[in-house]
Write an enzyme that holds these catalytic residues in place. Structure first.
Site, PDB file in Angstrom:
ATOM      1  N   CYS A  66       6.664   6.195   5.822  1.00 57.99           N
ATOM      2  CA  CYS A  66       7.786   6.726   5.387  1.00 57.99           C
ATOM      3  C   CYS A  66       8.790   6.802   6.511  1.00 57.99           C
ATOM      4  O   CYS A  66       8.617   7.468   7.585  1.00 57.99           O
ATOM      5  CB  CYS A  66       7.656   7.925   4.501  1.00 57.99           C
ATOM      6  SG  CYS A  66       6.492   8.221   3.221  1.00 57.99           S
ATOM      7  N   LYS A 125      -4.197 -10.968  11.402  1.00 57.55           N
ATOM      8  CA  LYS A 125      -2.803 -11.331  11.394  1.00 57.55           C
ATOM      9  C   LYS A 125      -2.709 -12.184   9.902  1.00 57.55           C
ATOM     10  O   LYS A 125      -1.795 -12.169   9.188  1.00 57.55           O
ATOM     11  CB  LYS A 125      -2.344 -12.463  12.394  1.00 57.55           C
ATOM     12  CG  LYS A 125      -1.979 -11.621  13.644  1.00 57.55           C
ATOM     13  CD  LYS A 125      -0.888 -10.951  13.899  1.00 57.55           C
ATOM     14  CE  LYS A 125      -1.041  -9.603  13.310  1.00 57.55           C
ATOM     15  NZ  LYS A 125      -1.585  -8.461  14.449  1.00 57.55           N
ATOM     16  N   TRP A 182       6.274   5.223   1.652  1.00 56.46           N
ATOM     17  CA  TRP A 182       4.924   4.457   1.556  1.00 56.46           C
ATOM     18  C   TRP A 182       4.214   5.516   0.880  1.00 56.46           C
ATOM     19  O   TRP A 182       3.741   6.645   1.343  1.00 56.46           O
ATOM     20  CB  TRP A 182       4.472   4.206   2.823  1.00 56.46           C
ATOM     21  CG  TRP A 182       3.334   3.547   3.300  1.00 56.46           C
ATOM     22  CD1 TRP A 182       3.005   2.066   3.147  1.00 56.46           C
ATOM     23  CD2 TRP A 182       1.878   3.809   3.010  1.00 56.46           C
ATOM     24  NE1 TRP A 182       1.716   1.702   2.952  1.00 56.46           N
ATOM     25  CE2 TRP A 182       0.953   2.891   3.093  1.00 56.46           C
ATOM     26  CE3 TRP A 182       1.372   5.268   3.269  1.00 56.46           C
ATOM     27  CZ2 TRP A 182      -0.257   3.101   3.296  1.00 56.46           C
ATOM     28  CZ3 TRP A 182      -0.030   5.517   3.401  1.00 56.46           C
ATOM     29  CH2 TRP A 182      -1.127   4.409   3.147  1.00 56.46           C
ATOM     30  N   ARG A 192       8.448   1.248   7.938  1.00 58.59           N
ATOM     31  CA  ARG A 192       7.585   2.510   7.932  1.00 58.59           C
ATOM     32  C   ARG A 192       7.049   2.435   6.340  1.00 58.59           C
ATOM     33  O   ARG A 192       6.238   3.407   6.369  1.00 58.59           O
ATOM     34  CB  ARG A 192       8.494   3.721   8.288  1.00 58.59           C
ATOM     35  CG  ARG A 192       8.815   3.552   9.672  1.00 58.59           C
ATOM     36  CD  ARG A 192       9.847   4.915  10.063  1.00 58.59           C
ATOM     37  NE  ARG A 192       8.758   5.969  10.004  1.00 58.59           N
ATOM     38  CZ  ARG A 192       8.138   6.565  11.069  1.00 58.59           C
ATOM     39  NH1 ARG A 192       7.874   5.824  12.129  1.00 58.59           N
ATOM     40  NH2 ARG A 192       6.862   7.511  10.909  1.00 58.59           N
ATOM     41  N   GLU A 203      -8.305 -10.906  15.831  1.00 59.59           N
ATOM     42  CA  GLU A 203      -6.821 -10.517  15.839  1.00 59.59           C
ATOM     43  C   GLU A 203      -6.214 -11.607  14.882  1.00 59.59           C
ATOM     44  O   GLU A 203      -5.593 -11.351  14.163  1.00 59.59           O
ATOM     45  CB  GLU A 203      -6.384 -10.328  17.232  1.00 59.59           C
ATOM     46  CG  GLU A 203      -4.836 -10.337  17.222  1.00 59.59           C
ATOM     47  CD  GLU A 203      -4.071  -8.790  16.760  1.00 59.59           C
ATOM     48  OE1 GLU A 203      -5.038  -8.257  16.180  1.00 59.59           O
ATOM     49  OE2 GLU A 203      -2.985  -8.870  16.568  1.00 59.59           O
ATOM     50  N   LYS A 230       4.440   0.028   9.067  1.00 58.74           N
ATOM     51  CA  LYS A 230       4.312  -0.087  10.531  1.00 58.74           C
ATOM     52  C   LYS A 230       3.609   0.931  11.218  1.00 58.74           C
ATOM     53  O   LYS A 230       2.638   0.906  12.059  1.00 58.74           O
ATOM     54  CB  LYS A 230       5.717  -0.379  11.062  1.00 58.74           C
ATOM     55  CG  LYS A 230       5.788  -0.400  12.748  1.00 58.74           C
ATOM     56  CD  LYS A 230       5.298  -2.094  12.914  1.00 58.74           C
ATOM     57  CE  LYS A 230       5.215  -2.139  14.226  1.00 58.74           C
ATOM     58  NZ  LYS A 230       4.278  -3.426  14.509  1.00 58.74           N
ATOM     59  N   HIS A 260     -26.348 -16.495  12.252  1.00 59.83           N
ATOM     60  CA  HIS A 260     -27.135 -15.482  11.787  1.00 59.83           C
ATOM     61  C   HIS A 260     -26.600 -15.006  10.414  1.00 59.83           C
ATOM     62  O   HIS A 260     -26.775 -13.700   9.811  1.00 59.83           O
ATOM     63  CB  HIS A 260     -27.015 -14.051  12.799  1.00 59.83           C
ATOM     64  CG  HIS A 260     -27.515 -14.392  13.999  1.00 59.83           C
ATOM     65  ND1 HIS A 260     -28.946 -14.730  14.032  1.00 59.83           N
ATOM     66  CD2 HIS A 260     -27.134 -14.547  15.125  1.00 59.83           C
ATOM     67  CE1 HIS A 260     -29.302 -14.691  15.639  1.00 59.83           C
ATOM     68  NE2 HIS A 260     -28.148 -14.913  16.146  1.00 59.83           N
ATOM     69  N   ASN A 276       7.881  13.083   5.220  1.00 62.83           N
ATOM     70  CA  ASN A 276       7.015  12.304   5.545  1.00 62.83           C
ATOM     71  C   ASN A 276       5.736  12.585   5.993  1.00 62.83           C
ATOM     72  O   ASN A 276       5.876  13.732   6.643  1.00 62.83           O
ATOM     73  CB  ASN A 276       7.722  11.368   6.641  1.00 62.83           C
ATOM     74  CG  ASN A 276       6.483  10.579   7.475  1.00 62.83           C
ATOM     75  OD1 ASN A 276       5.580  10.143   7.083  1.00 62.83           O
ATOM     76  ND2 ASN A 276       6.927  10.145   8.671  1.00 62.83           N
ATOM     77  N   GLY A 277       4.689  12.453   5.386  1.00 61.88           N
ATOM     78  CA  GLY A 277       3.429  13.152   5.821  1.00 61.88           C
ATOM     79  C   GLY A 277       2.490  13.396   4.390  1.00 61.88           C
ATOM     80  O   GLY A 277       2.963  13.055   3.286  1.00 61.88           O
ATOM     81  N   GLU A 289      -3.145  -9.846   6.673  1.00 63.92           N
ATOM     82  CA  GLU A 289      -2.045  -8.773   6.682  1.00 63.92           C
ATOM     83  C   GLU A 289      -1.031  -9.328   6.141  1.00 63.92           C
ATOM     84  O   GLU A 289      -0.059  -8.918   5.263  1.00 63.92           O
ATOM     85  CB  GLU A 289      -2.068  -7.929   7.564  1.00 63.92           C
ATOM     86  CG  GLU A 289      -1.470  -8.284   8.868  1.00 63.92           C
ATOM     87  CD  GLU A 289      -1.463  -7.122   9.905  1.00 63.92           C
ATOM     88  OE1 GLU A 289      -1.250  -7.353  10.998  1.00 63.92           O
ATOM     89  OE2 GLU A 289      -1.291  -5.876   9.327  1.00 63.92           O
TER      90      GLU A 289
HETATM   91  O1  M6R Z   1       0.798   1.730  16.385  1.00 59.38           O
HETATM   92  P1  M6R Z   1      -0.706   1.424  16.382  1.00 59.38           P
HETATM   93  O2  M6R Z   1      -0.936   0.577  17.502  1.00 59.38           O
HETATM   94  O3  M6R Z   1      -1.410   2.906  16.620  1.00 59.38           O
HETATM   95  O4  M6R Z   1      -1.127   0.990  15.113  1.00 59.38           O
HETATM   96  C1  M6R Z   1      -2.294   0.608  14.841  1.00 59.38           C
HETATM   97  C2  M6R Z   1      -2.530  -0.241  13.569  1.00 59.38           C
HETATM   98  O5  M6R Z   1      -2.119   0.567  12.526  1.00 59.38           O
HETATM   99  C3  M6R Z   1      -1.949  -1.598  13.820  1.00 59.38           C
HETATM  100  O6  M6R Z   1      -2.191  -2.113  14.969  1.00 59.38           O
HETATM  101  C4  M6R Z   1      -1.879  -2.553  12.532  1.00 59.38           C
HETATM  102  O7  M6R Z   1      -3.459  -2.982  12.400  1.00 59.38           O
HETATM  103  C5  M6R Z   1      -1.073  -3.424  12.684  1.00 59.38           C
HETATM  104  N1  M6R Z   1      -0.323  -3.900  11.301  1.00 59.38           N
HETATM  105  C6  M6R Z   1      -1.817  -4.891  12.929  1.00 59.38           C
HETATM  106  O8  M6R Z   1      -0.992  -5.779  12.656  1.00 59.38           O
END
Ligand code: M6R
Length: 615
Positions: free
Chosen positions: A2, A492, A75, A27, A488, A610, A511, A101-102, A495
């Site tokens: 949010c 990517k 969000w 956000r 990673e 984010k 395995h 927000n929260g 997501e």
């Molecule tokens: O702000 P942060 O690095 O603590 O965030 C951690 C994860 O939420 C963040 O890396 C998330 O996995 C990303 N969307 C990955 O691309």
């Protein structure tokens, strides 16, 4: 999660709040709303959908005049994303309105109590409960808005950044934070409220970051008055000068923030070095390490805590620190660590990695580690963020604002900081030779240019993306330093394109996962020349025999993988330990192009946000 924005001053408030919400949309983006005070009433407009949907609706629905407005991009936590659950929320009398927000954890009990006292609710949200609680206290206790907010917040359990307005006090906004960020921009007889400074950067460079447990009355007449929520103690405002500029938070000609941020990596990595590393003289200066060297030197163990991409950077660091510094490292998901009663010794060093510096799980894990007496070192990107303030010491990555939800430059700059730290510690501890140290420094210095070179694979990656964009599954394999890169790469793709992908250490294939291989399965294999190369080539052969499609990420000039793979993407040669900084590039581009070709929302993928400031 949010984004909140507010304005009180002499300008027309609506365009400022609208543009601010667009900047904060990363956000959360499932619904949005704005409240405008027209001089006598609070007018609200809100909708499910994006800020652009809100703009269409609001301009037909309510007048946009007025010098006070506040808005929210959501969000969803409590209640599905729909028009009614969107913020702002009125109190029952419609004299007050709030954005939040929260999460208010005890909202169920509070709601029942308020219902007993005659309050009604239109939404399913915890936020509507909070605004009515404030209203009830205000009336019952006969206090002003600020006091009512304070009393209410002492009754709630949970996390919040809120902005509350009372039409009976049209010259002020009341804000508060606990666990969610909140900044106040201080201009000439005008004030801005926002979850981060980006909504007000073109109006003022002066900002106050509220600390957890603080609230402020932001008044056109009396300025900003800050108090502790718990004990009402007055706190002096700490006005900081912002270093960020407008250009940094705009797309600069790129189609998406993600692509811009991928291309920013050469500069971002150079910025991470700046002022810290002098390869010619062999000097590394890092205040956070210099001042706390004994803690690192005496540590029997380093625990790394992080989430998502930052956790992957932590895994790369595990390999690097153990190789160079010879201190045992454990890498933990912050979300697990915080709840599993971990054993933490006072002589442990805990490294918390977070781009946003606001991730709730990482924050809770830090607090736990501090309670056990461990020294906690933060690696954050966002300057002044909650985590950077909660940790004992730290190092910023200096990657600049990362807006795309999928982390790119945050990952490579986190690795860069961790490499620099490791080299410094290794040198001071004597766990690497003088020659090794200097060679690594020279190699590291060349990385920005090599990242630039790696980025020239873009068109070729597009071809690969076009070929495999319809696949339902992908596998990503790597070994050693590049195993976390495989994880990673898979994250990517998942997501932003919503294609199922998994990362594995290449040798683990036999395995289990090898059962998945058939002619439909693209397998991205990172096979750099010095990284257990022959073994990885054997793994590739095993995939080939089962008709899997192979995309090799290889060192420039590679021959063996080229013969076996359907496609190869080359990256420049470097020390094996530094290869994650290069092999990551084609994986970022691959996921980006597939998502674009599938017409997905690259910068704001579904269900994500984010910074994850809720559990
Ligand atoms: O702000 P942060 O690095 O603590 O965030 C951690 C994860 O939420 C963040 O890396 C998330 O996995 C990303 N969307 C990955 O691309």
């Amino acid at each position: 999660m949010c984004g909140i924005v507010g304005y009180i001053g002499h300008r027309k408030a609506y365009p400022i709040v609208l543009k601010g919400l667009q900047r904060l949309e990363y956000r959360g983006y499932d619904s949005a709303g704005i409240a405008i005070f027209d001089g006598s009433d609070i007018k609200l407009s809100k909708t499910k959908g994006k800020v652009a949907d809100l703009q269409d609706r609001l301009e037909k629905e309510i007048p946009t005049e007025g010098n006070l407005a506040f808005g929210h991009t959501r969000w969803a936590t409590h209640g599905v994303p729909n028009d009614v659950n969107s913020h702002p929320h009125y109190s029952n009398s419609q004299n007050l309105a709030i954005i939040h927000n929260g999460i208010i954890e005890n909202y169920g009990t509070l709601r029942q109590e308020l219902i007993k006292r005659g309050y009604t609710f239109t939404s399913e949200t915890d936020t509507e409960v909070l605004v009515n609680l404030i209203e009830e206290i205000k009336i019952k206790e006969g206090v002003k808005l600020g006091k009512a907010v304070q009393i209410a917040l002492n009754e709630v359990v949970g996390a919040y950044a809120i902005t509350v307005f009372d039409k009976e006090r049209p010259h002020e906004l009341v804000v508060a934070r606990l666990g969610s960020p909140l900044a106040i921009g201080v201009g000439e007889e005008e004030f801005f409220i926002a979850s981060d400074a980006s909504p007000f950067i073109e109006y003022t460079k002066n900002a106050i970051y509220l600390e957890d447990g603080e609230m402020a009355i932001v008044s056109r007449e009396k300025g900003v008055r800050i108090r502790k929520i718990k004990n009402d103690k007055q706190v002096a405002a700490n006005v900081q000068e912002l270093k960020m500029n407008l250009e940094q938070i705009e797309k600069g000609g790129y189609e998406h923030f993600m692509l811009k941020e991928i291309y920013e990596q050469p500069n971002a990595i150079s910025d991470t070095f700046r002022g810290r590393m002098r390869p010619k003289s062999g000097i590394i200066k890092m205040a956070g390490i210099d001042d706390n060297f004994e803690k690192f030197k005496n540590a029997k163990r380093i625990i790394i805590i992080a989430c998502g991409t930052s956790w992957h950077a932590g895994l790369v660091a595990e390999y690097i620190i153990e190789e160079l510094v010879r201190t045992p490292v454990e890498v933990e998901y912050a979300s697990e660590f915080r709840y599993r009663n971990p054993i933490i010794y006072p002589d442990d060093v805990v490294i918390a990695i977070s781009q946003s510096g606001e991730t709730a799980d990482t924050m809770a894990a830090i607090k736990l580690a501090k309670k056990s007496g461990a020294f906690v070192f933060g690696v954050c990107n966002v300057v002044g963020s909650s985590i950077s303030r909660e940790t004992h010491a730290g190092a910023y990555t200096h990657a600049g604002p990362e807006i795309g939800v999928a982390s790119t430059k945050a990952f490579t700059t986190q690795i860069t900081v961790l490499v620099i730290m490791s080299l410094k510690l290794a040198k001071e501890k004597g766990t690497i030779t003088h020659t090794e140290y200097h060679n690594y420094l020279q190699e590291l210095d060349l990385i920005p240019e090599k990242v630039k070179e790696a980025l020239t694979c873009n068109d070729h990656v597009k071809t690969v993306a076009a070929k495999y964009k319809e696949a339902s599954n992908f596998l990503y394999l790597g070994r050693g330093y590049n195993f976390p890169v495989a994880l990673e790469g898979a994250l990517k793709l998942k997501e932003i394109s919503y294609i199922h992908a998994e990362g594995y250490p290449a040798a683990e294939m036999k395995h289990g996962p090898i059962a998945l291989i058939d002619e439909q399965m693209p397998v991205v294999v990172i096979a750099t020349r010095k990284g257990h190369y022959e073994k990885v080539v054997s793994n590739i052969q095993e995939i080939k025999s089962r008709k899997g499609k192979i995309i090799g990420i290889v060192t420039k000039g590679d021959k063996a993988v080229k013969e076996l793979a359907d496609y190869v993407i080359e990256v420049p040669e470097t020390s094996e330990l530094l290869t994650p900084l290069l092999t990551t590039i084609p994986l970022q581009l691959l996921s980006y192009h597939i998502a674009v070709m599938l017409d997905k929302n690259v910068d704001q993928p579904r269900n994500l946000a984010k910074s994850v400031t809720v559990e």
